[in-house]
Design a protein around this motif. Structure first.
Motif, PDB file in Angstrom:
ATOM      1  N   VAL A   4     -15.661  14.726  20.021  1.00 41.45           N
ATOM      2  CA  VAL A   4     -15.570  16.470  19.599  1.00 41.45           C
ATOM      3  C   VAL A   4     -14.814  16.499  18.496  1.00 41.45           C
ATOM      4  CG1 VAL A   4     -15.264  18.297  20.313  1.00 41.45           C
ATOM      5  CG2 VAL A   4     -16.254  16.762  22.022  1.00 41.45           C
ATOM      6  N   ARG A   5     -15.435  17.197  17.461  1.00 39.98           N
ATOM      7  CA  ARG A   5     -14.774  17.742  16.268  1.00 39.98           C
ATOM      8  C   ARG A   5     -14.617  19.179  16.265  1.00 39.98           C
ATOM      9  NH1 ARG A   5     -13.782  15.809  10.593  1.00 39.98           N
ATOM     10  NH2 ARG A   5     -13.624  17.880   9.495  1.00 39.98           N
ATOM     11  N   LEU A   6     -13.354  19.527  16.042  1.00 46.73           N
ATOM     12  CA  LEU A   6     -12.955  21.066  16.209  1.00 46.73           C
ATOM     13  C   LEU A   6     -12.572  21.430  14.739  1.00 46.73           C
ATOM     14  CD1 LEU A   6     -11.327  21.195  19.671  1.00 46.73           C
ATOM     15  CD2 LEU A   6     -13.732  21.874  19.105  1.00 46.73           C
ATOM     16  N   SER A   7     -12.850  22.413  14.259  1.00 47.52           N
ATOM     17  CA  SER A   7     -12.319  22.814  13.121  1.00 47.52           C
ATOM     18  C   SER A   7     -12.245  24.465  12.957  1.00 47.52           C
ATOM     19  CB  SER A   7     -13.070  22.408  11.850  1.00 47.52           C
ATOM     20  OG  SER A   7     -14.630  22.907  11.819  1.00 47.52           O
ATOM     21  N   VAL A   8     -11.514  24.922  11.851  1.00 52.66           N
ATOM     22  CA  VAL A   8     -11.176  26.424  11.944  1.00 52.66           C
ATOM     23  C   VAL A   8     -11.028  26.577  10.476  1.00 52.66           C
ATOM     24  CG1 VAL A   8      -9.474  28.243  12.450  1.00 52.66           C
ATOM     25  CG2 VAL A   8     -10.099  26.508  14.107  1.00 52.66           C
TER      26      VAL A   8
END
Length: 190
Positions: A4-8
C-alpha cells in the motif's frame, strides 16, 4: 497481503508518502477481522503472521502437516534442504520440465547458484489434509546477470511422519491435474 502506498499533498510543497505491507484478515462473515501493517522490507514477518493465522484457524486440524510445509519453505529460503525421506519422490509435471524424476535436489542447488536471492513463498493453499498439501508457490529473485524473475508453480507435497516424502510440481495452469493427483494419492489402495 498487499503493498500500500499512502500520500498527502495538501498544503505541502513536497509530497509526503509512505509504503507499507498491509495484511487484512477476513472472517467467515466476509468482514475485516484484523488489519496489520508491516514495514515494506519486513516481508518475512508478514508471511510468518499469515502462516500463524492459517495454522490457528483453517489449518488447525492439519497443523503438523502445515508446519512441515512452511518449515520446508523456511529451510529453502535459508539455502538449506528440508527434512526429507531418503527415498523422496520428486516429479516435474510441467510442460517444459526443468528436471528429470529424482533430480529435484540438483535442480534446487543450481537455482540457488543462478539466482542467489531466490525466495520461495506460498501464495495459496488449495488442499490440505493429513497426507500433505497442494499449494501455489511463488518464486522470485534476480539472476547473477541482473535478470529479475518471478514465476508461479503448483506444488504437491506429501509427508511421512516428520519428513517430506513427495514433491510434485505442476504448471500454474494445471491446478486441476495437481488436485486430481493429490486425490489419487489420498485414496487408500483397495
Amino acid at each position: 497481503l498487499s503493498r500500500v502506498r499512502l500520500s498527502v499533498r495538501e498544503h505541502e510543497p513536497e509530497m509526503f508518502h509512505t509504503e507499507v505491507l498491509a495484511l487484512v484478515e477476513i472472517n467467515a462473515d466476509n468482514r475485516i477481522a484484523a488489519r496489520l501493517v508491516f514495514d515494506l522490507d519486513d516481508l518475512d514477518a508478514a508471511f510468518e503472521d499469515i502462516d500463524a493465522r492459517h495454522v490457528a484457524d483453517e489449518a488447525a486440524a492439519h497443523a503438523h502437516v502445515w508446519s512441515l510445509v512452511t518449515g520446508a519453505h523456511a529451510a529453502l529460503n535459508r539455502r538449506e534442504f528440508p527434512a526429507m525421506t531418503p527415498d523422496l519422490v520428486n516429479v516435474d509435471h510441467r510442460r517444459v520440465a526443468a528436471f528429470a524424476p529424482g533430480d529435484l535436489i540438483a535442480y534446487v542447488r543450481a537455482s540457488w547458484k543462478q539466482i542467489p536471492d531466490i525466495t520461495f513463498r506460498i501464495e495459496a493453499v488449495h488442499r490440505l489434509n493429513n497426507l500433505g498439501a497442494v499449494f501455489t508457490q511463488v518464486l522470485k529473485g534476480t539472476s547473477q546477470e541482473g535478470f529479475e524473475a518471478e514465476w508461479r508453480i503448483v506444488n504437491l507435497y506429501t509427508v511421512e511422519g516428520d519428513l517430506i516424502n513427495r514433491s510434485e510440481i505442476f504448471d500454474e495452469s494445471d491446478l486441476h491435474a495437481a488436485l486430481a493427483r493429490f486425490d489419487e494419492l489420498s485414496t487408500p489402495a483397495p
